[in-house]
Enzyme design. Sequence first.
Site, PDB file in Angstrom:
ATOM      1  N   TRP A 102       0.753  -1.472   0.268  1.00 42.26           N
ATOM      2  CA  TRP A 102      -0.154   0.168   0.126  1.00 42.26           C
ATOM      3  C   TRP A 102       1.220   0.954   0.426  1.00 42.26           C
ATOM      4  O   TRP A 102       0.762   2.079  -0.666  1.00 42.26           O
ATOM      5  CB  TRP A 102      -1.142   0.099   1.054  1.00 42.26           C
ATOM      6  CG  TRP A 102      -2.027  -0.838   0.967  1.00 42.26           C
ATOM      7  CD1 TRP A 102      -2.068  -2.300   1.392  1.00 42.26           C
ATOM      8  CD2 TRP A 102      -3.109  -1.207  -0.093  1.00 42.26           C
ATOM      9  NE1 TRP A 102      -3.118  -2.897   1.220  1.00 42.26           N
ATOM     10  CE2 TRP A 102      -3.999  -2.736   0.379  1.00 42.26           C
ATOM     11  CE3 TRP A 102      -3.318  -0.219  -1.124  1.00 42.26           C
ATOM     12  CZ2 TRP A 102      -4.603  -2.816  -0.913  1.00 42.26           C
ATOM     13  CZ3 TRP A 102      -4.599  -0.656  -2.442  1.00 42.26           C
ATOM     14  CH2 TRP A 102      -5.019  -1.721  -1.775  1.00 42.26           C
ATOM     15  N   ASP A 170      -1.607   6.480   5.933  1.00 42.82           N
ATOM     16  CA  ASP A 170      -2.543   5.690   5.720  1.00 42.82           C
ATOM     17  C   ASP A 170      -2.878   5.023   7.617  1.00 42.82           C
ATOM     18  O   ASP A 170      -1.746   4.088   7.256  1.00 42.82           O
ATOM     19  CB  ASP A 170      -1.654   5.501   4.609  1.00 42.82           C
ATOM     20  CG  ASP A 170      -3.001   3.759   4.186  1.00 42.82           C
ATOM     21  OD1 ASP A 170      -4.238   4.100   5.272  1.00 42.82           O
ATOM     22  OD2 ASP A 170      -3.163   3.327   3.436  1.00 42.82           O
ATOM     23  N   LYS A 194     -12.612  -1.817   7.226  1.00 42.55           N
ATOM     24  CA  LYS A 194     -11.857  -2.243   8.387  1.00 42.55           C
ATOM     25  C   LYS A 194     -12.412  -2.602   9.789  1.00 42.55           C
ATOM     26  O   LYS A 194     -12.469  -2.450  10.595  1.00 42.55           O
ATOM     27  CB  LYS A 194     -10.078  -2.210   8.357  1.00 42.55           C
ATOM     28  CG  LYS A 194     -10.313  -2.825   6.950  1.00 42.55           C
ATOM     29  CD  LYS A 194      -8.762  -1.985   6.685  1.00 42.55           C
ATOM     30  CE  LYS A 194      -8.436  -2.367   4.753  1.00 42.55           C
ATOM     31  NZ  LYS A 194      -8.257  -3.473   3.905  1.00 42.55           N
TER      32      LYS A 194
HETATM   33  N1  PMP Z   1      -3.791   1.522   2.567  1.00 40.57           N
HETATM   34  C1  PMP Z   1      -4.161   0.258   2.943  1.00 40.57           C
HETATM   35  C2  PMP Z   1      -3.810  -0.081   4.310  1.00 40.57           C
HETATM   36  C3  PMP Z   1      -4.746  -0.631   3.101  1.00 40.57           C
HETATM   37  O1  PMP Z   1      -5.297  -2.021   4.799  1.00 40.57           O
HETATM   38  C4  PMP Z   1      -6.165  -0.309   1.872  1.00 40.57           C
HETATM   39  C5  PMP Z   1      -7.069  -1.418   1.725  1.00 40.57           C
HETATM   40  N2  PMP Z   1      -7.480  -2.752   2.166  1.00 40.57           N
HETATM   41  C6  PMP Z   1      -5.775   0.520   1.094  1.00 40.57           C
HETATM   42  C7  PMP Z   1      -5.122   1.553   1.047  1.00 40.57           C
HETATM   43  C8  PMP Z   1      -7.239   1.079  -0.093  1.00 40.57           C
HETATM   44  O2  PMP Z   1      -7.894   1.049   0.691  1.00 40.57           O
HETATM   45  P1  PMP Z   1      -9.308   1.207  -0.427  1.00 40.57           P
HETATM   46  O3  PMP Z   1     -10.057  -0.029  -1.088  1.00 40.57           O
HETATM   47  O4  PMP Z   1     -10.291   1.779   0.126  1.00 40.57           O
HETATM   48  O5  PMP Z   1      -8.963   2.093  -0.856  1.00 40.57           O
END
Ligand code: PMP
Length: 363
Positions: A102, A170, A194
């Site tokens: 991520w 994030d 989450k």
């Molecule tokens: N950042 C992290 C740490 C994540 O775990 C996730 C999704 N699992 C995301 C970003 C992406 O999130 P989204 O699907 O809401 O765009």
Amino acid sequence: MMTVYNFSAGPSVLPEAVLARAAIGLRDYDGCGMSVMELSHRSKQFRQIIERAEAALRRLMRIPDEYSVLFLQGGASTQFAMVPMNLSRPGAAAAYINTGNWSERAIAEGRLFGPVDVIASSADKNFRYIPRGCRVPPDAAYLHITSNNTLEGTRFADIPETGPVPLVADMSSEILSREIDITKFGLIYAGAQKNIGPAGLTAVIVRTDLVGRQTGNLPTMMRYDVHCEARSLYNTPPCYAIYVAGLVFEWLEQLGGVAAVAELNEAKARVLYDFLDESRLFGNSVERPDRSIMNVPFTTPSDELNEKFLAAAEADGLLTLRGHRLVGGMRASIYNAMPLAGVQRLVEMMHQFEQENSGSSHV
Ligand code: PMP
């Protein structure tokens, strides 16, 4: 009906009590005869819903007045772009720490908007640790971290000190799971699916002095200042998701708040890691001080045994334990709403599986 436990990384388990209340609001909000889904976002009922949700989140995270709370859409992935769009400064690089998949996505998006300086990375060891002691360039526009790494199962146990450089985090997979000092951060964002509620909602907490400093023209929906001014009601927000998030916040307050749930989370993670550390079949390769208490990846010695385990777990009502496709193996996501009993049942099942398959041990 068999009790099942859902270890999905997201969308993920919600508290039973919240689902029961949400089911009522789905038909009739507070006796008004309309579903929450049918309410105008300009109605007094919805205003009450969004204001209550924001107030509860502020209490839970002790968010000072000089921060705005935004309920947006587009997922955390949209924040990968909104952060550089709004916080980058001409002539200044944006600093990032790369701790996994991520982070890499955030970095790639950051590069679309200006120079990026990756000041530290744990790619050298397949992201099994969190880099320490990084020097933050004092002229960086901001430093971005992924505070909990959902795929790799690591987290920043200590939040880096960035001095005057705004720290952006994030927190998608750990928001509300442990106490944090908001004042260390310039901006925090998290996809809701989450620890907050249903998918479709993204929470952003931003220090207001960082808002409205963007250079050049941005699409209106990409501007934090627009959303701050409109208090998340510039356009139609994800109304039902905000309603359920508000119920999750109230559930958390009844549980005793973030400190209480953090203690529970530590206890749950301990049960699982203690087992993994003793096991002759299962293992977790993350460096111990950097282990996540939300996402716990683990493996057996072979893909074949992993598959056998996943099938046995599913038959036992232990669901969605397959690791992310980039990482393989298994992963148990044990967010706030996962009860201790779910982790205990998982460990019992793993123990039994180990006994039945002890011919293929790690040692
Ligand atoms: N950042 C992290 C740490 C994540 O775990 C996730 C999704 N699992 C995301 C970003 C992406 O999130 P989204 O699907 O809401 O765009």
